[in-house]
Design a protein around this motif. Structure first.
Motif, PDB file in Angstrom:
ATOM      1  N   ARG A 464     -74.164 -43.987  35.449  1.00  0.00           N
ATOM      2  CA  ARG A 464     -75.372 -44.265  34.650  1.00  0.00           C
ATOM      3  C   ARG A 464     -76.214 -42.995  34.521  1.00  0.00           C
ATOM      4  N   PRO A 468     -77.884 -45.637  30.004  1.00  0.00           N
ATOM      5  CA  PRO A 468     -78.921 -46.197  30.892  1.00  0.00           C
ATOM      6  C   PRO A 468     -78.721 -47.696  31.129  1.00  0.00           C
ATOM      7  N   THR A 479     -83.734 -45.949  32.556  1.00  0.00           N
ATOM      8  CA  THR A 479     -83.529 -44.503  32.457  1.00  0.00           C
ATOM      9  C   THR A 479     -82.313 -44.099  33.285  1.00  0.00           C
ATOM     10  N   ALA A 480     -81.823 -42.886  33.033  1.00  0.00           N
ATOM     11  CA  ALA A 480     -80.569 -42.425  33.631  1.00  0.00           C
ATOM     12  C   ALA A 480     -80.777 -41.822  35.017  1.00  0.00           C
ATOM     13  N   GLY A 514     -82.778 -43.818  38.202  1.00  0.00           N
ATOM     14  CA  GLY A 514     -83.306 -44.444  37.006  1.00  0.00           C
ATOM     15  C   GLY A 514     -84.157 -45.671  37.244  1.00  0.00           C
TER      16      GLY A 514
END
Length: 552
Positions: A464, A468, A479-480, A514
């Motif tokens: 990931r 994401p 988010t990543a 993330g």
């Protein structure tokens, strides 16, 4: 003929749970490696004589799911009448031979006898910091077969009738770069299985062997009934999902929900790879078991009977059913990918039961070298915490481990700085925007490790990092994940899967995990909750206005 009432059954089952927890505590207190006694990268459990989980024990869920499979393989390779005796302890770490994960995760299992009959096994599993192989820490992203990843132990007898087998101990010591840590962690595991065996013999002595065995069988039957009841309440049907991965490959799953069975089909997936991200079939089964439990009865009991209605199909030679001599050092990322793939497929159909996507990576961070104060070799092994997805009625959790790791802990800053050759300069919630929705995804973290000695190294395993976490019901993506090396001259390098990255004094390793996905449209979020997010620093004023419509 012994008779069993539900009260006695529950007392015996609760006793099994207490014994497994006591084994966990004993191992934690005696272990030498912080990844075991601080992070709790381990698991304990009790199986019946055939190797079915009788008590799920404590520790990492995916680790507990290994123990029954390892014990069953030990039973296959060591005939009961000739080679399994009272006082024996077996050791295993080979994912191609029942140990499921990778060579760093070592299983210890002990048969328990009562009245001359095998009645149960005590078992544990823990991450050892180094088991040989081509790189320190034994995890190399460049490994092309399992022989490059370290020492393989395929259901080996370690202790015979209470006496350690000296030649096996010599082999273990000769195949690690950190022999003192290996021995400390080994004997902590041995103490735990022996202590559990003592308690089990006391339990069978108190209630009688026949009643003890009947209680275990009855409780497993109850586990099956709970799962079948939950399945019967679900609408029958077939679900399908294809999901793009960070490397451009496509993972696929088909799920058939039936009145008496849940079928998970993973056969239509890529072939096993030349690198170390392969997963054993048993690993794919563990991922499916965790998802099955989340869907059916997440708060209920868990034992061998729980998973009788689950059927998992894999294709030998595929990424999720790799054949020898496939490398599996970074198996954990594809185990969590399979788990997350199944959950994503189910969540589209049951958004009221399951949350949006979470950061869904172990985010394994390994930093090693020579401690500048003591001159001793060190290896920090740190799975990182991140954000979980939102669900109906509540925001996602901030800064917790992925589903694979369960209720483990990050290593305290004070322990990191004392035991390892580095400083922890920052540990805070990640402020990158993402995971917006009526209910917000949880925040990941930002951690800065400052290197203190030249000739250090970093290994990492993150997924990931490109794709994401997914939102649900119009919620935004999370988010990543990623890790960045900031050199002392200011040069920046970003990594997700790498091993042996050279580090020198003054370099900074910055981890960012993330945020989870959001749930529901962002314009439905309570304005008071948006103001609180702004106050907590989860969002900035521009995001509050642009995404949530909050006016100054």
């Amino acid at each position: 003929m012994s008779t069993l009432d539900i009260f006695t059954r529950d007392i015996i089952q609760n006793s099994l749970q207490a014994i497994a927890d006591e084994m966990f505590t004993a191992m934690r207190k005696a272990a030498m490696s912080p990844v075991i006694y601080e992070v709790l990268d381990m698991g304990t459990g009790i199986t019946d004589a055939q190797g079915e989980i009788a008590s799920s024990g404590a520790g990492i869920p995916a680790f507990v799911g290994v123990l029954d499979k390892a014990v069953k393989k030990i039973r296959q390779q060591h005939p009961l009448a000739q080679d399994i005796e009272d006082g024996d302890v077996f050791i295993s770490n080979d994912p191609h031979d029942g140990a499921v994960t990778h060579l760093n995760d070592v299983v210890l299992a002990m048969p328990v006898f009562a009245d001359g009959h095998l009645v149960a096994w005590t078992a544990n599993i823990a991450h050892w910091s180094d088991v040989g192989g081509r790189v320190p820490g034994s995890l190399s992203t460049e490994a092309t077969d399992i022989f490059q990843e370290g020492l393989r132990l395929a259901s080996v007898k370690l202790i015979s009738k209470g006496q350690p087998i000296r030649s096996v101990l010599q082999i273990l010591r000769a195949n690690t770069r950190m022999p003192d840590f290996m021995e400390g962690d080994l004997w902590a595991g041995v103490a735990a299985v022996r202590g559990g065996a003592v308690r089990l013999r006391e339990l069978t002595g108190k209630y009688g062997t026949a009643l003890f065995l009947l209680a275990m069988k009855d409780f497993m039957d109850l586990g099956e009934k709970v799962s079948l009841k939950a399945l019967a309440a679900l609408p029958a049907g077939q679900l399908n999902l294809e999901e793009l991965q960070d490397d451009g490959s496509l993972f696929k799953v088909r799920i058939d929900i039936r009145a008496h069975e849940l079928l998970i089909d993973l056969r239509d997936n890529p072939d096993q790879c030349q690198g170390p991200t392969n997963l054993s079939r048993d690993g794919a089964v563990v991922a499916a078991q965790m998802a099955f439990k989340a869907l059916t009865a997440p708060q209920g009991i868990t034992n061998g009977g729980t998973f009788r209605p689950l059927r998992v199909l894999t294709r030998p030679g595929s990424l999720f059913d790799a054949l020898p001599p496939a490398a599996e050092g970074f198996y954990f990322e594809n185990l969590i990918r399979v788990h997350d793939l199944i959950l994503c497929c189910l969540a589209q159909r049951f958004p009221e039961r399951l949350p949006a996507g979470n950061f869904a990576s172990v985010c394994a961070t390994i930093i090693g070298g020579v401690h500048p104060d003591t001159g001793r070799a060190f290896t920090l092994v740190e799975p990182e915490i991140g954000g979980w997805g939102a669900e109906p009625g509540r925001d996602g959790n901030n800064a917790v481990y992925c589903g694979l790791h369960g209720e483990t802990y990050n290593c305290p800053v004070e322990v990191c700085e004392a035991r390892y050759g580095l400083y922890v300069e920052r540990m805070e919630l990640n402020d990158e925007p993402g995971g917006h929705g009526q209910f917000r995804g949880g925040r990941g973290v930002c951690i800065d490790y400052r290197i203190r000695a030249d000739a250090s190294f970093m290994t990492c395993g993150y997924t990931r990092s490109v794709i994401p976490p997914w939102g649900l019901e119009q919620g935004g993506e999370g988010t990543a994940n990623g890790v960045e090396v900031i050199r002392k001259d200011g040069q920046r390098e970003r990594y997700s899967m790498a091993s042996g990255v050279a580090l020198n004094a003054g370099d900074l390793v910055r981890v960012r995990t993330g945020a989870g996905g959001g749930y529901g449209p962002a314009d439905r979020r309570d304005p008071q909750a948006v103001r609180q997010d702004l106050k907590n620093g989860y969002i900035d004023a521009a995001t509050a206005h642009a995404v949530y419509g909050l006016t100054p």
